[in-house]
Design a protein around this motif. Structure first.
Motif, mmCIF file in Angstrom:
data_model
loop_
_atom_site.group_PDB
_atom_site.id
_atom_site.type_symbol
_atom_site.label_atom_id
_atom_site.label_comp_id
_atom_site.label_asym_id
_atom_site.label_seq_id
_atom_site.Cartn_x
_atom_site.Cartn_y
_atom_site.Cartn_z
ATOM 1 N N ARG A 54 0.779 -1.231 0.000
ATOM 2 C CA ARG A 54 0.000 0.000 0.000
ATOM 3 C C ARG A 54 0.815 1.288 0.000
ATOM 4 O O ARG A 54 0.333 2.335 -0.430
ATOM 5 C CB ARG A 54 -0.937 0.024 1.212
ATOM 6 N N CYS A 55 2.029 1.253 0.532
ATOM 7 C CA CYS A 55 2.781 2.498 0.709
ATOM 8 C C CYS A 55 3.706 2.754 -0.471
ATOM 9 O O CYS A 55 4.417 1.851 -0.914
ATOM 10 C CB CYS A 55 3.578 2.465 2.010
ATOM 11 N N SER A 56 3.685 3.977 -0.983
ATOM 12 C CA SER A 56 4.536 4.284 -2.128
ATOM 13 C C SER A 56 5.955 4.614 -1.664
ATOM 14 O O SER A 56 6.891 4.564 -2.454
ATOM 15 C CB SER A 56 3.954 5.436 -2.953
ATOM 16 N N ARG A 57 6.109 4.932 -0.389
ATOM 17 C CA ARG A 57 7.451 5.160 0.140
ATOM 18 C C ARG A 57 7.473 4.766 1.618
ATOM 19 O O ARG A 57 6.520 5.047 2.344
ATOM 20 C CB ARG A 57 7.842 6.630 -0.024
ATOM 21 N N THR A 58 8.553 4.123 2.027
ATOM 22 C CA THR A 58 8.685 3.702 3.418
ATOM 23 C C THR A 58 10.086 4.032 3.912
ATOM 24 O O THR A 58 11.067 3.838 3.196
ATOM 25 C CB THR A 58 8.412 2.185 3.561
ATOM 26 N N ILE A 59 10.151 4.553 5.153
ATOM 27 C CA ILE A 59 11.413 4.952 5.780
ATOM 28 C C ILE A 59 11.789 3.891 6.820
ATOM 29 O O ILE A 59 10.913 3.314 7.478
ATOM 30 C CB ILE A 59 11.237 6.327 6.476
ATOM 31 N N LEU A 60 13.070 3.678 7.000
ATOM 32 C CA LEU A 60 13.563 2.699 7.981
ATOM 33 C C LEU A 60 13.342 3.195 9.412
ATOM 34 O O LEU A 60 13.715 4.313 9.753
ATOM 35 C CB LEU A 60 15.062 2.469 7.757
ATOM 36 N N GLY A 61 12.744 2.335 10.256
ATOM 37 C CA GLY A 61 12.640 2.633 11.683
ATOM 38 C C GLY A 61 13.657 1.830 12.471
ATOM 39 O O GLY A 61 14.236 0.859 11.951
ATOM 40 N N ASN A 62 13.875 2.195 13.722
ATOM 41 C CA ASN A 62 14.890 1.476 14.515
ATOM 42 C C ASN A 62 14.494 0.019 14.775
ATOM 43 O O ASN A 62 15.361 -0.842 14.863
ATOM 44 C CB ASN A 62 15.189 2.215 15.829
ATOM 45 N N HIS A 63 13.190 -0.261 14.862
ATOM 46 C CA HIS A 63 12.778 -1.656 15.062
ATOM 47 C C HIS A 63 12.878 -2.463 13.766
ATOM 48 O O HIS A 63 13.111 -3.670 13.818
ATOM 49 C CB HIS A 63 11.354 -1.724 15.622
ATOM 50 N N ASP A 64 12.685 -1.811 12.623
ATOM 51 C CA ASP A 64 12.901 -2.490 11.339
ATOM 52 C C ASP A 64 14.382 -2.850 11.204
ATOM 53 O O ASP A 64 14.734 -3.948 10.782
ATOM 54 C CB ASP A 64 12.482 -1.588 10.166
ATOM 55 N N GLN A 65 15.220 -1.908 11.590
ATOM 56 C CA GLN A 65 16.670 -2.122 11.530
ATOM 57 C C GLN A 65 17.089 -3.246 12.487
ATOM 58 O O GLN A 65 17.978 -4.045 12.181
ATOM 59 C CB GLN A 65 17.396 -0.828 11.893
ATOM 60 N N ALA A 67 15.573 -5.863 13.225
ATOM 61 C CA ALA A 67 15.324 -7.191 12.662
ATOM 62 C C ALA A 67 16.508 -7.632 11.801
ATOM 63 O O ALA A 67 16.724 -8.817 11.591
ATOM 64 C CB ALA A 67 14.049 -7.192 11.826
ATOM 65 N N LEU A 68 17.274 -6.650 11.312
ATOM 66 C CA LEU A 68 18.376 -6.927 10.391
ATOM 67 C C LEU A 68 19.710 -7.062 11.115
ATOM 68 O O LEU A 68 20.506 -7.932 10.813
ATOM 69 C CB LEU A 68 18.484 -5.799 9.352
ATOM 70 N N ILE A 69 19.968 -6.153 12.054
ATOM 71 C CA ILE A 69 21.233 -6.184 12.806
ATOM 72 C C ILE A 69 20.939 -5.987 14.285
ATOM 73 O O ILE A 69 20.008 -5.262 14.638
ATOM 74 C CB ILE A 69 22.224 -5.097 12.319
ATOM 75 N N ASP A 70 21.744 -6.643 15.129
ATOM 76 C CA ASP A 70 21.490 -6.567 16.572
ATOM 77 C C ASP A 70 21.507 -5.115 17.046
ATOM 78 O O ASP A 70 22.443 -4.380 16.774
ATOM 79 C CB ASP A 70 22.544 -7.374 17.344
ATOM 80 N N PRO A 71 20.442 -4.729 17.751
ATOM 81 C CA PRO A 71 20.295 -3.330 18.136
ATOM 82 C C PRO A 71 21.060 -2.974 19.417
ATOM 83 O O PRO A 71 21.323 -3.838 20.251
ATOM 84 C CB PRO A 71 18.796 -3.213 18.393
ATOM 85 N N VAL A 82 12.163 -8.518 19.372
ATOM 86 C CA VAL A 82 12.972 -8.508 18.149
ATOM 87 C C VAL A 82 13.268 -9.936 17.705
ATOM 88 O O VAL A 82 13.084 -10.295 16.533
ATOM 89 C CB VAL A 82 14.303 -7.749 18.365
ATOM 90 N N TYR A 83 13.720 -10.779 18.641
ATOM 91 C CA TYR A 83 14.083 -12.152 18.280
ATOM 92 C C TYR A 83 12.863 -12.929 17.791
ATOM 93 O O TYR A 83 12.928 -13.683 16.812
ATOM 94 C CB TYR A 83 14.728 -12.867 19.471
#
Ligand code: ZN
Length: 252
Positions: A54-65, A67-71, A82-83
């Motif tokens: 639905r979204c034409s643009r999405t910005i990275l949030g700290n919780h999205d990040q 999921a990718l690298i240990d915060p 997160v895990y």
């Protein structure tokens, strides 16, 4: 041009669906998401799929990040979420192509987006992903000066889950205080669009914003959704702390 700005969905599918329904009824041109699609809530994958659709643009949030690298700096409750969220993303639903497409989408999210005078971030114009700008920060002149220095004219952000307007004269105006409608003044302004899936301003209703560029108005929208249903899902998942469900009922 009317643009819906949603943020901090945090895996709350009931809230996201209610907001998307409200958006459908409000003659909106496009939807931007300012990050934190996942984390805390019970339906991370379903929310991610909706945002991708639905979204034409999405910005990275700290919780999205996260999921990718240990915060850094996550409390135990957030870290456990997160895990658990990573496991959900890893195991589907959908085949491996779809699972990979979701990871790629998260991995390629930009930290900010500039469109003319309008800047879109998750956190702040100084640290797009991680810095919080709270209402009480209007009393911190040095912080406000540094932030406004980096605002082109208007900045839209999320992250604190507390909606409202930071004016150039260093006031914070809540949605109630401006009657849920704020006219663009031509002065530098920061807007926190609030949180769809975990509001923290003592109003449990989902929050988002419609930016009407032609009319020069920002509309704050509050949308009822069945938060008991979301809370029950959270209570049923051992890795998600019950507190994460409790807070949906109070909006704190
Ligand atoms: Zn958030």
């Amino acid at each position: 041009m009317r643009r819906a700005l949603i943020s901090d969905i945090h895996g709350n599918l009931e809230a996201l669906q209610a907001v998307l329904d409200d958006i459908r009824r409000n003659d909106v041109t496009d939807i931007f998401c300012l990050g934190d699609i996942i984390g805390y809530g019970p339906n991370p994958v379903e929310c991610l799929d909706e945002v991708m659709r639905r979204c034409s643009r999405t910005i990275l949030g700290n919780h999205d990040q996260a999921a990718l690298i240990d915060p850094d700096g996550f409390n135990p409750v957030a870290l456990q979420a997160v895990y658990w969220t990573r496991d959900c993303l890893e195991s589907g639903p959908g085949g491996s192509a779809l699972i990979n497409r979701r990871w790629d989408f998260l991995g390629e999210l930009p930290k900010s987006y500039l469109e003319g005078d309008f800047l879109f971030v998750h956190g702040s114009p100084r640290d797009a992903t991680n810095e919080y700008v709270f209402p009480e920060d209007v009393y911190n002149a040095r912080k406000m000066d540094a932030l406004f220095d980096r605002v082109p004219l208007y900045c839209f952000q999320g992250h604190t889950h507390i909606p409202g307007v930071f004016t150039f004269s260093r006031d914070f105006v809540s949605p109630e205080e401006c009657g849920y409608e704020y006219r663009l003044t031509g002065e530098k302004t920061m807007f926190n669009v609030g949180s769809v899936g975990q509001p923290r301003d003592n109003d449990p209703r989902a929050c988002y914003v419609i930016l009407d560029k032609a009319a020069g108005v920002v509309h704050y929208r509050r949308v009822e959704y069945p938060y008991d249903r979301t809370a029950e899902k959270i209570y049923a998942i051992p890795s998600l702390d019950n507190m994460l469900g409790d807070r949906l009922r109070t909006g704190r």
